[in-house]
Design a protein around this motif. Structure first.
Motif, short mmCIF file in Angstrom:
data_model
loop_
_atom_site.label_atom_id
_atom_site.label_comp_id
_atom_site.label_asym_id
_atom_site.label_seq_id
_atom_site.Cartn_x
_atom_site.Cartn_y
_atom_site.Cartn_z
N MET A 67 4.41 27.86 0.43
CA MET A 67 4.73 27.51 1.81
C MET A 67 5.45 26.17 1.88
N MET A 68 4.97 25.18 1.12
CA MET A 68 5.62 23.88 1.15
C MET A 68 7.03 23.95 0.56
N GLN A 69 7.20 24.73 -0.49
CA GLN A 69 8.53 24.89 -1.07
C GLN A 69 9.47 25.59 -0.09
N THR A 70 8.94 26.58 0.62
CA THR A 70 9.76 27.30 1.59
C THR A 70 10.22 26.38 2.72
N VAL A 71 9.28 25.56 3.23
CA VAL A 71 9.63 24.61 4.29
C VAL A 71 10.68 23.63 3.80
N ARG A 72 10.51 23.11 2.58
CA ARG A 72 11.48 22.15 2.04
C ARG A 72 12.88 22.79 1.92
N ARG A 73 12.94 23.99 1.38
CA ARG A 73 14.25 24.64 1.20
C ARG A 73 14.86 25.02 2.55
N MET A 74 14.02 25.41 3.49
CA MET A 74 14.53 25.72 4.83
C MET A 74 15.14 24.49 5.48
N GLU A 75 14.46 23.34 5.33
CA GLU A 75 14.97 22.12 5.93
C GLU A 75 16.25 21.63 5.26
N LEU A 76 16.34 21.79 3.95
CA LEU A 76 17.57 21.41 3.25
C LEU A 76 18.74 22.29 3.70
N LYS A 77 18.47 23.57 3.91
CA LYS A 77 19.52 24.46 4.40
C LYS A 77 19.90 24.11 5.84
N ARG A 119 9.77 17.12 15.69
CA ARG A 119 9.97 17.47 14.28
C ARG A 119 9.12 18.69 13.97
N ALA A 120 9.56 19.84 14.45
CA ALA A 120 8.65 20.99 14.60
C ALA A 120 8.95 22.18 13.71
N HIS A 121 9.98 22.13 12.88
CA HIS A 121 10.37 23.33 12.12
C HIS A 121 9.23 23.84 11.23
N GLY A 122 8.58 22.93 10.50
CA GLY A 122 7.50 23.35 9.60
C GLY A 122 6.33 23.94 10.35
N LEU A 129 6.24 32.53 12.01
CA LEU A 129 7.65 32.80 12.22
C LEU A 129 8.39 32.72 10.89
N SER A 130 9.36 33.60 10.70
CA SER A 130 10.09 33.64 9.43
C SER A 130 11.18 32.58 9.40
N VAL A 131 11.66 32.30 8.20
CA VAL A 131 12.77 31.36 8.04
C VAL A 131 14.01 31.87 8.78
N MET A 153 14.11 21.36 18.86
CA MET A 153 12.92 20.72 19.43
C MET A 153 12.03 21.66 20.23
N HIS A 154 12.48 22.89 20.50
CA HIS A 154 11.73 23.76 21.40
C HIS A 154 11.58 25.14 20.79
N MET A 155 10.64 25.25 19.85
CA MET A 155 10.31 26.53 19.22
C MET A 155 8.84 26.82 19.47
N TYR A 156 8.51 28.10 19.50
CA TYR A 156 7.16 28.48 19.87
C TYR A 156 6.70 29.66 19.01
N ALA A 157 5.40 29.74 18.82
CA ALA A 157 4.77 30.86 18.12
C ALA A 157 3.40 31.06 18.74
N LYS A 158 2.65 32.01 18.22
CA LYS A 158 1.33 32.28 18.75
C LYS A 158 0.43 31.07 18.56
N ASN A 159 -0.13 30.58 19.65
CA ASN A 159 -1.01 29.41 19.67
C ASN A 159 -0.31 28.13 19.22
N PHE A 160 1.01 28.17 19.17
CA PHE A 160 1.80 26.96 18.87
C PHE A 160 2.70 26.69 20.07
N TYR A 161 2.51 25.51 20.66
CA TYR A 161 3.13 25.21 21.95
C TYR A 161 4.35 24.30 21.80
#
Length: 262
Positions: A67-77, A119-122, A129-131, A153-161
């Motif tokens: 999960m941490m590697q995925t977040v890092r690579r997503m942010e670099l992209k 700073r909400a992507h992760g 939510l998928s990449v 700045m404005h993304m949402y998921a289940k129980n994430f506001y």
């Protein structure tokens, strides 16, 4: 020629009669869990802190690492797409803070709630939510969590506001979510996050007061990356002990770079 064929046949016959060689099979038994030491937390109005050791299973360790590697690579992209002007508007990255979003998500129940700053992507990825969906929202495509209109700045998921664009404004909202949990009699908590750049906002202290007065199930978390939009914490705050800011609310200072400590 006949002599040669006879010699070859004798060799093959001898090889066929020779017993098979032994096959050595080596097996390795990997441990399913391991015990790790955790840095002791600084305490405020607490007599005892969390334990200084924890047991991590192999399955959980691999899960957190992926999960941490995925977040890092997503942010670099995302950083690359922003520089290519494919992502427009704002793009607030969280690379380097992966242990916070993955560790916090691992420490709560699926029914618990979370709200954070911009700073909400992760934090959008860890609830499910998928990449592809996150990058689609960043690039303004329809059919995703905010229909391409929310952006970074404005993304949402289940129980994430969400991420919120106004500095510190999500903290009173988090207290409100905790109030709803208590009002409805649900055994749930709300993690309310903000950065060190928002730590001096007056509305945060108002939320502290209401949360303590009404005994709300709210955990206030300051992600201190030591800079608020380029301004160091020492230049912005008379006291950088943010875990003591709640005054009458107990606090911990946690190593945010250690996922097990988080």
């Amino acid at each position: 020629m006949r002599k040669m064929l006879a010699a070859v046949s004798r060799v093959l016959a001898g090889a066929a009669q020779k017993p098979a060689s032994r096959v050595l099979v080596v097996s390795r038994n990997f441990a399913n869990d391991a015990t790790f030491e955790i840095k002791k937390c600084d305490l405020h109005q607490l007599e005892e802190g969390p334990p200084v050791t924890t047991v991590l299973t192999r399955e959980d360790g691999l899960k957190y690492y992926r999960m941490m590697q995925t977040v890092r690579r997503m942010e670099l992209k995302a950083d690359q797409l922003y520089k290519q002007k494919i992502i427009r508007g704002f793009c607030h990255l969280c690379d380097g803070q992966e242990a916070c979003c993955v560790g916090l998500e691992a420490g709560i129940n699926p029914t618990d709630h979370l709200i954070t700053a911009y700073r909400a992507h992760g934090f959008t990825f860890t609830p499910g939510l998928s990449v592809r969906e996150i990058l689609a929202e960043l690039t303004g495509l329809r059919g995703v969590c905010a229909k391409g209109k929310g952006g970074s700045m404005h993304m949402y998921a289940k129980n994430f506001y969400g991420g919120n664009g106004i500095v510190g404004a999500q903290v009173p909202l988090g207290a409100g979510i905790a109030l709803a949990c208590k009002y409805n009699g649900k055994d749930e908590v709300c993690l309310t996050l903000y950065g060190d750049g928002a730590a001096n906002q007056g509305q945060i202290f108002e939320a502290y007061n209401m949360a303590a007065l009404w005994k709300l199930p709210c955990i206030f978390i300051c992600e201190n990356n030591r800079y608020g939009m380029g301004t160091s914490v020492e230049r912005a705050a008379a006291s950088t002990d943010y875990y003591k800011r709640g005054d009458f609310i107990p606090g911990l200072r946690v190593d945010g770079m250690d996922i097990l400590c988080v």
